[in-house]
Design a protein around this motif. Structure first.
Motif, short mmCIF file in Angstrom:
data_model
loop_
_atom_site.label_atom_id
_atom_site.label_comp_id
_atom_site.label_asym_id
_atom_site.label_seq_id
_atom_site.Cartn_x
_atom_site.Cartn_y
_atom_site.Cartn_z
N ALA A 1 0.85 -1.19 0.00
CA ALA A 1 0.00 0.00 0.00
C ALA A 1 0.88 1.24 0.00
CB ALA A 1 -0.91 0.01 1.21
N LEU A 2 0.65 2.12 -0.96
CA LEU A 2 1.30 3.43 -0.99
C LEU A 2 0.28 4.45 -0.50
CD1 LEU A 2 3.00 3.27 -4.51
CD2 LEU A 2 4.12 2.95 -2.29
N VAL A 3 0.57 5.07 0.62
CA VAL A 3 -0.35 6.04 1.20
C VAL A 3 0.32 7.40 1.27
CG1 VAL A 3 -1.56 4.27 2.54
CG2 VAL A 3 0.35 5.50 3.59
N GLY A 4 -0.53 8.42 1.41
CA GLY A 4 -0.03 9.79 1.48
C GLY A 4 -1.04 10.73 0.85
N PRO A 5 -0.83 12.01 1.02
CA PRO A 5 -1.79 13.01 0.50
C PRO A 5 -1.74 13.12 -1.01
CG PRO A 5 0.15 14.10 1.37
CD PRO A 5 0.30 12.64 1.72
N SER A 6 -2.74 13.79 -1.58
CA SER A 6 -2.73 14.08 -3.01
C SER A 6 -1.49 14.91 -3.35
CB SER A 6 -3.99 14.86 -3.41
OG SER A 6 -5.14 14.08 -3.19
N GLY A 7 -0.90 14.62 -4.49
CA GLY A 7 0.28 15.36 -4.90
C GLY A 7 1.58 14.82 -4.32
N ALA A 8 1.52 13.68 -3.63
CA ALA A 8 2.72 13.14 -3.00
C ALA A 8 3.60 12.38 -3.99
CB ALA A 8 2.34 12.22 -1.84
N GLY A 9 3.07 12.08 -5.18
CA GLY A 9 3.84 11.36 -6.18
C GLY A 9 3.47 9.91 -6.34
N LYS A 10 2.39 9.48 -5.69
CA LYS A 10 2.02 8.05 -5.70
C LYS A 10 1.62 7.59 -7.11
CE LYS A 10 -1.31 8.52 -2.67
NZ LYS A 10 -1.28 10.01 -2.64
N SER A 11 0.77 8.35 -7.78
CA SER A 11 0.33 7.97 -9.12
C SER A 11 1.48 8.04 -10.12
CB SER A 11 -0.84 8.85 -9.57
OG SER A 11 -1.97 8.64 -8.75
N THR A 12 2.37 9.01 -9.94
CA THR A 12 3.55 9.09 -10.80
C THR A 12 4.40 7.84 -10.65
OG1 THR A 12 3.59 11.51 -10.68
CG2 THR A 12 5.64 10.42 -11.31
#
Length: 245
Positions: free
Chosen positions: A37-48
């Motif tokens: 699981a990759l968690v964190g706020p929007s804009g953290a780079g997860k989708s990238t």
């Protein structure tokens, strides 16, 4: 689990758009057979990061090792490697065809046999067998997400990347999709990387977890350690529901 069980190993990975660095990961390992699981706020780079793991973009710098093959920023992985990884996006794009045609699309592109039987089995697995002949445009949000999941899993990839697969869905569809994820992991041995804002979902599903902030990995650990004994105070704050951004 030993280092030899690593499926992905990321080293000094960066992604820049113009002058803006959106991803800067010194090292991250994703192991075979895990749900990460990759968690964190929007804009953290997860989708990238998911796009780089699926080889949809070339990184600006660094290296991704997958299935013991190392790829640097200037290398193009062969089709045989890229076909081992499939992504289901937060907003699935379905063709203007029947539900069954959407699910079968990837198999037909690859010239596989027995497409109809595999398609119906996949639809049965995600609870959409009775909608096989329905136009995809008539599906609800939860049904469309399950159709996209069926379209991905029918390809039997080594890795399934999920970008917020239950965002804005009702509890019924959330439960169905989470049960499908568990089945694919436990029965099919599929490695799954899950991007989610839902910390409760991450706790229910993950065996590994990582917190991302401003394009960097703050902490990565097995799920028990990550959620109950985090080492970084920012992780501790995040899993307790505090605003850290």
């Amino acid at each position: 689990m030993s280092e030899s069980a690593a499926l992905f190993t990321i080293s000094a990975l960066q992604q820049r758009y113009g002058r803006r660095t959106v991803l800067d990961i010194e090292r991250l390992t994703i192991r075979r057979g895990e749900i990460m699981a990759l968690v964190g706020p929007s804009g953290a780079g997860k989708s990238t990061l998911l796009r780089l793991l699926n080889f949809l973009e070339k990184p600006s710098a660094g290296r991704i090792t997958f299935l013991d093959h190392a790829f640097s920023w200037n290398e193009e992985p062969p089709l045989s490697i890229r076909r081992q990884v499939t992504t289901v996006f937060q907003q699935p794009i379905l063709l203007r065809r029947s539900v069954a045609d959407n699910v079968a699309y990837g198999l037909r592109l690859r010239g596989k046999r027995g497409v109809q039987a595999q398609t119906l089995q996949a639809l049965e697995t995600v609870g959409l067998r009775e909608l096989a002949d329905a136009p995809a445009r008539t599906l609800s949000g939860g049904e469309a997400q399950r159709a996209a999941l069926a379209r991905a899993m029918i390809l039997q990839p080594a890795v399934l990347l999920l970008d917020e697969p239950t965002a804005n869905l009702d509890p019924y569809n959330v439960g169905l999709i989470e049960s499908i994820i568990r089945r694919l992991n436990q029965e099919e041995g599929m490695t799954i990387v899950l991007v989610t804002h839902n910390i409760f979902q991450a706790r229910r599903l993950a065996r590994q977890a990582a917190l991302m902030l401003e394009g960097r990995i703050v902490e990565s650990a097995d799920a028990t350690t990550f959620f109950t004994h985090p080492q970084d105070p920012r992780t501790d704050a995040f899993v307790r529901g505090e605003m850290i951004y």
